[in-house]
Every structure is written in structure tokens, then in C-alpha cells.
Write a protein that holds these residues in place. Structure first.
Motif, PDB file in Angstrom:
ATOM      1  N   LEU A 170       5.121  18.450 -69.870  1.00 31.75           N
ATOM      2  CA  LEU A 170       4.395  19.658 -70.810  1.00 31.75           C
ATOM      3  C   LEU A 170       5.712  19.877 -71.877  1.00 31.75           C
ATOM      4  N   ASN A 171       5.278  19.878 -72.975  1.00 24.98           N
ATOM      5  CA  ASN A 171       6.487  19.981 -74.010  1.00 24.98           C
ATOM      6  C   ASN A 171       6.310  21.431 -74.173  1.00 24.98           C
ATOM      7  N   THR A 172       7.255  22.260 -75.081  1.00 24.01           N
ATOM      8  CA  THR A 172       7.666  23.522 -75.348  1.00 24.01           C
ATOM      9  C   THR A 172       6.084  24.344 -75.464  1.00 24.01           C
ATOM     10  N   ASN A 173       6.196  25.511 -74.964  1.00 26.72           N
ATOM     11  CA  ASN A 173       5.266  26.482 -75.194  1.00 26.72           C
ATOM     12  C   ASN A 173       3.718  26.119 -74.983  1.00 26.72           C
ATOM     13  N   SER A 174       3.559  25.200 -73.659  1.00 25.92           N
ATOM     14  CA  SER A 174       2.432  24.584 -73.535  1.00 25.92           C
ATOM     15  C   SER A 174       1.699  25.175 -72.314  1.00 25.92           C
ATOM     16  N   SER A 175       0.268  25.164 -72.161  1.00 24.58           N
ATOM     17  CA  SER A 175      -0.544  25.395 -70.982  1.00 24.58           C
ATOM     18  C   SER A 175      -1.746  24.563 -70.853  1.00 24.58           C
ATOM     19  N   ILE A 176      -1.897  24.262 -69.409  1.00 31.65           N
ATOM     20  CA  ILE A 176      -2.870  23.432 -69.104  1.00 31.65           C
ATOM     21  C   ILE A 176      -3.452  24.053 -67.900  1.00 31.65           C
ATOM     22  N   LYS A 177      -4.800  23.935 -67.396  1.00 31.59           N
ATOM     23  CA  LYS A 177      -5.568  24.049 -66.302  1.00 31.59           C
ATOM     24  C   LYS A 177      -5.761  23.012 -65.879  1.00 31.59           C
ATOM     25  N   THR A 178      -5.866  22.569 -64.331  1.00 33.59           N
ATOM     26  CA  THR A 178      -6.402  21.496 -63.724  1.00 33.59           C
ATOM     27  C   THR A 178      -7.534  22.051 -62.875  1.00 33.59           C
ATOM     28  N   MET A 179      -8.481  21.017 -62.848  1.00 33.45           N
ATOM     29  CA  MET A 179      -9.897  21.194 -61.931  1.00 33.45           C
ATOM     30  C   MET A 179     -10.207  19.990 -61.362  1.00 33.45           C
ATOM     31  N   PHE A 180      -9.946  19.840 -60.268  1.00 32.89           N
ATOM     32  CA  PHE A 180     -10.250  18.592 -59.455  1.00 32.89           C
ATOM     33  C   PHE A 180     -11.388  18.737 -58.498  1.00 32.89           C
ATOM     34  N   THR A 181     -12.292  17.856 -58.338  1.00 28.92           N
ATOM     35  CA  THR A 181     -13.168  17.813 -57.279  1.00 28.92           C
ATOM     36  C   THR A 181     -13.161  16.417 -56.615  1.00 28.92           C
ATOM     37  N   GLU A 182     -14.186  16.262 -55.794  1.00 27.71           N
ATOM     38  CA  GLU A 182     -14.259  14.816 -55.199  1.00 27.71           C
ATOM     39  C   GLU A 182     -14.624  13.786 -55.790  1.00 27.71           C
ATOM     40  N   ASP A 183     -15.314  14.271 -57.052  1.00 26.64           N
ATOM     41  CA  ASP A 183     -15.957  13.118 -57.912  1.00 26.64           C
ATOM     42  C   ASP A 183     -15.131  13.157 -59.409  1.00 26.64           C
ATOM     43  N   GLU A 184     -14.351  14.173 -59.871  1.00 22.11           N
ATOM     44  CA  GLU A 184     -13.883  14.037 -61.145  1.00 22.11           C
ATOM     45  C   GLU A 184     -12.438  14.828 -61.012  1.00 22.11           C
ATOM     46  N   ARG A 185     -11.960  14.440 -62.471  1.00 27.07           N
ATOM     47  CA  ARG A 185     -10.356  15.119 -62.390  1.00 27.07           C
ATOM     48  C   ARG A 185     -10.448  15.596 -63.993  1.00 27.07           C
ATOM     49  N   HIS A 186     -10.404  16.821 -63.894  1.00 31.04           N
ATOM     50  CA  HIS A 186     -10.449  17.727 -65.208  1.00 31.04           C
ATOM     51  C   HIS A 186      -8.981  18.193 -65.613  1.00 31.04           C
ATOM     52  N   ILE A 187      -8.574  18.161 -66.771  1.00 30.27           N
ATOM     53  CA  ILE A 187      -7.135  18.794 -67.117  1.00 30.27           C
ATOM     54  C   ILE A 187      -7.842  19.450 -68.616  1.00 30.27           C
ATOM     55  N   TYR A 188      -7.418  20.836 -68.767  1.00 25.77           N
ATOM     56  CA  TYR A 188      -7.704  21.524 -69.942  1.00 25.77           C
ATOM     57  C   TYR A 188      -6.510  21.967 -70.631  1.00 25.77           C
ATOM     58  N   LEU A 189      -6.266  21.353 -71.740  1.00 27.75           N
ATOM     59  CA  LEU A 189      -5.126  21.601 -72.606  1.00 27.75           C
ATOM     60  C   LEU A 189      -5.491  22.965 -73.381  1.00 27.75           C
ATOM     61  N   GLU A 190      -4.790  24.076 -73.005  1.00 26.61           N
ATOM     62  CA  GLU A 190      -4.915  25.196 -73.722  1.00 26.61           C
ATOM     63  C   GLU A 190      -4.012  25.802 -74.911  1.00 26.61           C
ATOM     64  N   ARG A 191      -2.999  25.132 -74.896  1.00 22.27           N
ATOM     65  CA  ARG A 191      -2.141  25.166 -76.126  1.00 22.27           C
ATOM     66  C   ARG A 191      -0.841  24.216 -75.960  1.00 22.27           C
ATOM     67  N   GLY A 192      -0.135  23.813 -76.871  1.00 21.30           N
ATOM     68  CA  GLY A 192       0.828  22.865 -76.880  1.00 21.30           C
ATOM     69  C   GLY A 192       0.672  21.619 -76.937  1.00 21.30           C
ATOM     70  N   GLU A 193       1.413  20.893 -76.009  1.00 22.65           N
ATOM     71  CA  GLU A 193       1.525  19.377 -76.165  1.00 22.65           C
ATOM     72  C   GLU A 193       1.689  18.645 -74.759  1.00 22.65           C
TER      73      GLU A 193
END
Length: 361
Positions: A147-170
Motif C-alpha cells: 500500500l502506498n501513501t494514503n491508501s485504503s483497501i478492504k478484503t473479502m475472502f470466501t471459499e470460492d473467491e477472493r475480493h479486494i476493494y481499493l477505496e483510495r490511493g495505490e
């Protein structure tokens, strides 16, 4: 007689390499050519870093002279030199300051600082960095994110899929291979599906998304839905996406695209371009002749200090060099030395940049 040999300090080599780039741009007389040759032959790291910088700085007509003076590791393309003056400097990038701002305050961009918020379960986390912070994290599947400066992510993992949500930044993403669980990164109205790959995503100008693929392949899907409408997880912990696809793009290593731009076309970039774009991962920023206005905008991502360029002409000055986190004083001194750009502190978090002739008490 001592048999000890002190290895060159990398930071000192970077400083010296940038100095010689500046001298090369001005033009070397015979004595300077001898001195440069002696310095290059002092240690292998001198040549390594010097020619790496010249490779990234690919718009110097002066590079053609290097082939005559010194053996290059590889042949490098020579392009036309910028018409305007260039600043070459290995100075430290502006970063976070304390509540009382001083020009000598420093910030360690290398520190691995991050805030982690546990959400519903171990598979759902929120990771954030503040202005000036950088962090490397390893997810539960083994994938690695920077994660670079001033960044935010949310992770949501299930048994079948992996999801990352980039809210801001890099973020820079290295995906752990797992055919049974696809890996998706959501940014705005875009979904990036990784296929055993490494890529970089940055939200720019609030809406646009810059995507660079550095390894493997990704599938980019632009969908018709608001960014806030995320896939829902049902009672069986399964993720469902009900939105309609608008566009799907396949990208491979060396591809770059600006999603959300008027012209969403895939652009091929070189390995050197990738190094420059991702130099932030090592706590550096490398500029190759961008305008001072553009560079200050990038620098402001790493600091709570606001800069204002008073004179329009100054905004068009082009700057090149390797910049590091930590020393605003060095940057300001470089601007003053090379272009008579003066600075004036306004309050605790603002600096005015102006021509020396416009300086007022």
C-alpha cells in the motif's frame, strides 16, 4: 597496512550519480571526463547505479556521448533532449510533518505502518495507510499487497473467491496462485481479475484508475453499477454479482491503461517505464522531465504540506532526478540553487514557491 575496504554507501552513490548526470547535461570538459571515468571505475556499484539512472532518463541527447567515453552495459536508445532546463538531484521527497512544521523535519517512508480493522471475520479486513506511510501486507491466501501513501483497501475472502476493494490511493498486488479461487480487485466501476499475475492500481484524479501489469495477465471488466454497490455475501457465504458487464479487456505484462479516461486504450510501456512508475515501492520517486507543477502535485501525496507555485513560468520548469522521502530542506535548496526558486512558509502547512526576483519580505 589495512586490508579493510569500506563499501560505498548506496545513498552517497545515488547522490554522486545524480551530480554527474547534471554535469553531463551541462557538458563535460576534458578534466570532468577524466574525473567521471575515475569515479565510475572506483566500484562496480557506481557504474550500476549511474547507468541505471541514465537508462531511466531516456530523453537526454547527452547519452550518445557516453558510448564514446565509457562502455555501457547495454545499448540504450538516444532521444532528443528537452529544450528547457532540467534539475538533476538526488534529494529527499517531502513527507509527513509534525503539528508544528519546520523545514528540517523528516519522515521515514520506509516504515511499515498500517492500520488494520477486523470486520465480520478473519477473511474480511480493512487496511489503511496515512499520508506518507507505506506498508507491505501478506493476505491469508499468501498474496502480497504493498500500500502506498494514503491508501485504503478492504478484503473479502470466501471459499470460492477472493475480493479486494481499493477505496483510495495505490496498491501493488502480487497474487498467490489458486485456480479454485479467482482473485478480483474492485476499483470504482472496474473489476480486475488476476490470472497468476502482478499489477499496480492507482486511483487518480478521484475517478480515473491507472492499471499497469508487470507480470502475467489480467482481465479488466467495466460494469454498469455504482462503485458502492459491492457483491453481496449470502447465508451460505457465497458471493453473488448481479451487475451487467459493459466492457472486458485482456492485458498482459507491459500493458498500461487509464480506466475512466476519454480514450480507454491499452498502451505498451518499457521495462524502464515500469521501474519509474513503481519506484515508490522502494521509497523513491523518479522524474524524467515532468513539469514542476506536475511534480509538486505528486509530492503533495506524501505530505500534509500544501505548495503553491506563484509564478506561471515556474510551473513549466521541467525536473528530473531521483527523489527520496525525508528531506524537504534538500528539495527546496535544490530548487533555489538551480532555478532561483525561493520559498516562503505560510503558517504551519503551506509553502509558496516563486522566482527570486519576485521575493518580498
Amino acid at each position: 597496512m589495512s586490508n579493510l575496504y569500506q563499501l560505498p554507501n548506496k545513498e552517497e552513490v545515488l547522490d554522486k550519480a545524480s551530480y554527474w548526470l547534471a554535469e553531463l547535461e551541462k557538458g563535460l570538459d576534458h578534466q570532468k571526463e577524466i574525473e567521471l571515468g575515475e569515479w565510475l571505475n572506483q566500484a562496480p556499484i557506481n557504474k550500476e547505479i549511474f547507468f541505471e539512472l541514465t537508462g531511466m532518463w531516456d530523453k537526454m541527447d547527452s547519452l550518445s556521448r557516453l558510448k564514446d567515453l565509457f562502455p555501457l552495459p547495454v545499448d540504450r536508445p538516444v532521444q532528443k533532449q528537452f529544450g528547457a532546463q532540467i534539475i538533476f538531484a538526488s534529494v529527499l521527497l517531502i513527507a509527513v510533518f509534525t503539528s508544528v512544521f519546520t523545514l528540517t523535519d523528516t519522515f521515514n517512508f520506509e516504515s511499515e505502518l498500517i492500520q488494520v480493522t477486523e470486520l465480520k471475520n478473519d477473511a474480511e479486513q480493512l487496511y489503511t495507510t496515512n499520508i506518507g506511510e507505506k506498508s507491505t501486507i501478506t493476505l491469508i491466501d499468501g498474496s502480497q499487497l504493498i500500500l502506498n501513501t494514503n491508501s485504503s483497501i478492504k478484503t473479502m475472502f470466501t471459499e470460492d473467491e477472493r475480493h479486494i476493494y481499493l477505496e483510495r490511493g495505490e496498491i501493488n498486488v502480487q497474487v498467490a496462485h489458486d485456480k479454485s479461487r479467482p482473485f478480483f480487485v474492485h476499483a470504482g466501476d472496474n473489476i480486475v481479475e488476476a490470472v497468476g499475475t502482478e499489477f499496480n492500481l492507482e486511483i487518480i484524479d478521484g475517478q480515473k484508475i491507472e492499471l499497469i501489469v508487470t507480470e502475467g495477465k489480467v482481465l479488466v471488466t467495466v460494469i454498469d453499477r455504482p462503485a458502492s454497490d459491492r457483491p453481496k455475501t449470502d447465508s451460505n457465504n457465497q458471493t453473488a454479482v448481479t451487475n451487467h458487464k459493459k466492457l472486458t479487456i485482456t492485458m498482459v505484462e507491459g500493458d498500461k491503461i487509464i480506466l475512466g479516461s476519454d480514450d480507454e486504450k491499452v498502451e505498451r510501456i518499457t521495462a524502464e517505464d515500469i521501474k519509474v512508475n513503481l519506484s515508490w515501492r522502494g521509497g523513491n520517486l523518479f522524474f524524467r522531465g515532468e513539469s514542476l507543477e506536475k511534480i509538486i502535485k505528486e509530492i503533495e501525496r506524501y505530505t500534509q504540506v500544501e505548495f503553491e507555485i506563484v509564478d506561471e513560468d515556474l510551473k513549466r520548469i521541467r525536473v528530473a532526478g531521483l527523489f527520496k522521502a525525508g528531506d524537504v530542506k534538500g528539495l527546496l535548496e535544490t530548487l533555489e540553487k538551480n532555478f532561483n526558486v525561493t520559498n516562503k512558509k505560510i503558517g504551519n502547512n503551506k509553502i509558496l514557491l516563486s522566482n527570486y526576483s519576485d521575493k518580498t519580505d
